[in-house]
Design a protein around this motif. Structure first.
Motif: not given
Length: 407
Positions: A13, A16, A211, A231, A301, A304, A309, A312-313, A384
Motif C-alpha cells: 500500500l 497510496y 481502519s 481514518y 478504502v 485498497a 488496510i 498495514k495498520s 494509507l
C-alpha cells in the motif's frame, strides 16, 4: 528488528501515500486518528463542486443528487467499511448529536415496551462525549448510569460486561476501539452478552471506521455511530454517520424531529410524520459540502481494501512497539496499549511523566502526536498515508525530546 526502509519497500500500500496532501514533506504526522490528511483529489472535487454543481445547478442540485446523498453515501460507507447492508446507514449531524438521537431512541423504546429497565451501562474510560451524552439522556429519561471500571491501558472485557448487565439494563454503550489505550473490543461477543440480558447495544466506531474491519450486520449490532474526520479523512467537522439495524427502523423514534426526516419534506404540513427507513433519523439540512471529501476516501478504502488496510495498520503499530522497546522503554516510557495485535486498534499510547511537555516540544519540530492524560503520547497512524520510515523518524524525535527534558 525489521528496517523501516525495507518495510516501506515491501509495503503493497506504499504508493497510496502519494495521494495525500503534505505526505511528501518531512513533517511526521502521528495524529491521523484525530484528523486525517486530505486527499489531493478532494481539492479538485471541491473546486468542481463550487464551479459546476453548486454554481451551475444551484437549487436544482437538491432534486438531482443532494437530497439522497446522506443515504446513498451511507450505503456506500456501510458496504465498504461497516459490513452493513443497504438502507441502514445515513450521514448527517455531528457525532454528539447522533449519539443523543440513538441513545434517546433506544431508551424510549425500552420504556414504551414496559420492560422496567432503568440503567445505561458504559465504562469509566469511555470517550468523554459518550459519557456526557449518556449522563444527559439518563437525567432526561429518569434512568441511572451503571459504570464498568476499566484499566486505562485496556478496555471492557466479556467478563466485566457480564457482571453488570441484567434485567435493569436498557442500553449498553461501548467503544469499539478505546480512544486512550486502543483496546479493540470483542464486539460480537459483547453484543451477544448484552442481548442475552435483554439490552440494546450502541457501538461508538469513531476510532475504528476506516481502519479496523467492522461487520455490523454479522455481529447483530443494534445501533452504531462514528465520525468521518479521522481514518475516513472527511476534514474538520465533517458529518458523522449512524447505523440502525433494519429490524429497528420501524420501531425506534428519533427525538429531533426535523423537516429532512419527515415523510414528505416539502409538504411543510401542520404535523410531523416520520419517513420510512433510515431517513427518519435525519433532522435538518445535511452538510453536502462536508460529504465530498468523505466520498473520496470511501472510494480509496474500497480500492485498497479494508482488510489490507488493517494489515498495514497492524504492521505500523507493531513497528511502533518495536522501536519503542528499543529507544523509549529504556528511558522510562511505558507502553499503555495492548501488545497483542488482535487486541489493538490503529494507535499506540506511550506514557511518561513528561509527555505533556514533550508533545509541545515535538509540535515545534513538526512531529505531530497528541496528548491524553495521564501522561500519554498517542501515536495515531492512518495506514494509507503513513510510512514505516515516518514512524521511526518520529519516535527518534520523541527520544531526543525526552532526553532534552530530563537533562
Amino acid at each position: 528488528m525489521p528496517d523501516s526502509a525495507e518495510l516501506d519497500a515491501a509495503d503493497p500500500l506504499a504508493t497510496y501515500r502519494d495521494r495525500f496532501v503534505g505526505a511528501e514533506t518531512p513533517l511526521v504526522y502521528f495524529d491521523g486518528n484525530s484528523l486525517g490528511r486530505p486527499l489531493r483529489v478532494t481539492g479538485r472535487r471541491l473546486a468542481e463542486f463550487v464551479d459546476h454543481e453548486w454554481g451551475g445547478r444551484l437549487i436544482r442540485g437538491w432534486d438531482e443528487r443532494w437530497f439522497d446523498l446522506p443515504r446513498t453515501l451511507g450505503d456506500r460507507l456501510g458496504e465498504v467499511c461497516l459490513g452493513a447492508g443497504p438502507g441502514q446507514v445515513a450521514i448527517g449531524d455531528s457525532t454528539t448529536v447522533l449519539l443523543y438521537k440513538l441513545m434517546r431512541a433506544a431508551v424510549a423504546a425500552q420504556q414504551q415496551a414496559g420492560t422496567g429497565r432503568t440503567e445505561i451501562v458504559l465504562d469509566r474510560d469511555q470517550f468523554p462525549t459518550d459519557r456526557y451524552v449518556a449522563d444527559g439522556v439518563a437525567r432526561e429519561a429518569g434512568l441511572t448510569l451503571r459504570w464498568i471500571e476499566v484499566d486505562t491501558t485496556a478496555g471492557v472485557s466479556a467478563d466485566q460486561l457480564a457482571e453488570v448487565v441484567g434485567p435493569r439494563t436498557a442500553l449498553v454503550v461501548l467503544n469499539h476501539v478505546a480512544y486512550r489505550s486502543a483496546w479493540l473490543a470483542d464486539a460480537p461477543e459483547l453484543t451477544r452478552i448484552a442481548h442475552e440480558a435483554g439490552a440494546l447495544v450502541l457501538w461508538d466506531l469513531c476510532h475504528s471506521a476506516g481502519s479496523v474491519p467492522v461487520q455490523l450486520d454479522a455481529w447483530n449490532v443494534d445501533l452504531a455511530v462514528g465520525c468521518t474526520y479521522k481514518y475516513l479523512n472527511g476534514g474538520p467537522g465533517s458529518p458523522a454517520f449512524l447505523y440502525v439495524a433494519e429490524r429497528h427502523l420501524g420501531t425506534l423514534t428519533q427525538p429531533i424531529q426535523g423537516w429532512m426526516g419527515a415523510e414528505d419534506p416539502f409538504l411543510m404540513g401542520p404535523s410531523y410524520v416520520p419517513a420510512a427507513g433510515i431517513r427518519r433519523f435525519l433532522s435538518g439540512t445535511p452538510a453536502i459540502v462536508g460529504m465530498l471529501a468523505l466520498a473520496d476516501m470511501v472510494e480509496l478504502v474500497a480500492e485498497a481494501g479494508i482488510d489490507a488496510i488493517r494489515d498495514k495498520s497492524v504492521g505500523l503499530t507493531d513497528h511502533v512497539l518495536e522501536i519503542a522497546d528499543e529507544l523509549l522503554v529504556p528511558v522510562g516510557v511505558e507502553v499503555a496499549s495492548p501488545r497483542v495485535a488482535e487486541l489493538r486498534g490503529g494507535h499506540v499510547t506511550l506514557n511518561h511523566p513528561l509527555m505533556r511537555e514533550a508533545t509541545a516540544a515535538l509540535w515545534e519540530r513538526d512531529v505531530i502526536p497528541d496528548y491524553r492524560d495521564p501522561y500519554g503520547l498517542r501515536i495515531g497512524l492512518s495506514p494509507l498515508s503513513t510510512s514505516y520510515a515516518e514512524v521511526r523518524s518520529g519516535l527518534e524525535s520523541v527520544r531526543d525530546v525526552l532526553a532534552g527534558l530530563t537533562g
